[in-house]
Design a protein around this motif. Structure first.
Motif: not given
Length: 290
Positions: A21, A25, A30, A33-34, A37, A61, A64-65, A68
């Protein structure tokens, strides 16, 4: 909520997921947080029904990234000054799980989210293209093209003359000593002709808004800084390998925490990356002795 020892599967995979992640990112907060989640989604899953937990969680992951990154790119368009990824320290034993350096992280910023994902998953984390395909939801052939385009973009950012950890930290020590003592002759000897300084304050603390490019500009900057260091000496916290580069952590002006990472080629510093934005240093500030 965080994972507990009663869930050894997620606990074992968590460091790998955080690193993935973060590479996607460029932000420690962040990334955390990912992964948090992903942990919540894992709680709602029957582990017995998941044949390959690592692949399952890596897919969560990554997707989600990708979501984001859309909002992250918008935020960076309005970012004040130079943007640098949040600094992380390499493992103390030197056994890093990949060879991503800070310059390469910046090169990744120029890729599309899918190119970035395909490159990281295949070239850095070693997944085959069939697995990359199922992770990002594209055909394997398309993933090959994405990774190939990304590879071409980041090729120039890979170190051509890798410096060993011991030698790198020796040069970082010499750089810190010369710059803080105002020894301009010794400092000049360490720098390449085309050296660049990037400083990330995020508009939160004083810093240059544009890079300083070339030996003359960088020497002028350090001549000015030498007067500041004379009036308010830097407090050296420790030397470290920061995102694959030798460097050090200091407190400047009495209360501003800063990381400095040096890109070194052929025994010369070709780039200096200073991160001063306190929002990006909370994981470092929180770990510092009071």
């Amino acid at each position: 909520m965080t994972e507990t020892p009663s869930d050894p599967i997620f606990a074992e995979l968590r460091p790998h997921l955080v690193r993935l992640a973060y590479r996607m990112l460029g932000s420690v907060a962040d990334a955390e947080d990912i992964v948090q989640n992903a942990w919540m989604r894992w709680l709602g899953t029957d582990p017995a029904s998941v044949r390959e937990p690592a692949a399952f969680l890596r897919t969560i992951v990554t997707r989600l990234c990708l979501n984001e990154l859309k909002s992250a790119r918008r935020r960076r368009e309005s970012y004040v000054g130079s943007w640098l990824p949040e600094p992380i320290f390499d493992p103390e034993d030197g056994d890093a799980v990949d060879d991503i350096t800070l310059p390469l992280m910046l090169a990744l910023e120029r890729l599309s989210p899918l190119e970035r994902a395909a490159f990281l998953l295949h070239d850095v984390f070693g997944m085959d293209f069939d697995d990359v395909s199922s992770t990002i939801g594209r055909e394997a052939a398309a993933c090959r093209k994405l990774a190939s385009r990304a590879r071409a973009h980041v090729a120039e950012a890979r170190p051509r003359f890798a410096v060993g950890k011991e030698q790198g930290l020796k040069l970082a020590t010499a750089f810190f000593t010369a710059s803080r003592a105002g020894d301009m002759a010794s400092l000049r000897a360490l720098l390449s002709e085309d050296v660049i300084v990037y400083a990330d304050g995020g508009g939160k603390v004083p810093t240059s808004l544009r890079p300083h490019i070339g030996l003359a500009a960088v020497m002028l900057l350090h001549e000015q800084l030498a007067r500041v260091f004379c009036a308010q000496p830097s407090q050296l916290i420790h030397y470290a390998v920061i995102d694959g580069l030798p460097g050090f952590v200091t407190v400047e002006g009495g209360d501003v925490v800063q990381t400095t990472a040096l890109h070194i080629e052929q025994e010369k510093v070709v780039a200096i990356y200073c991160t001063r934005n306190p929002d990006k240093l909370q994981h470092i500030i929180g770990a510092m002795p009071r």
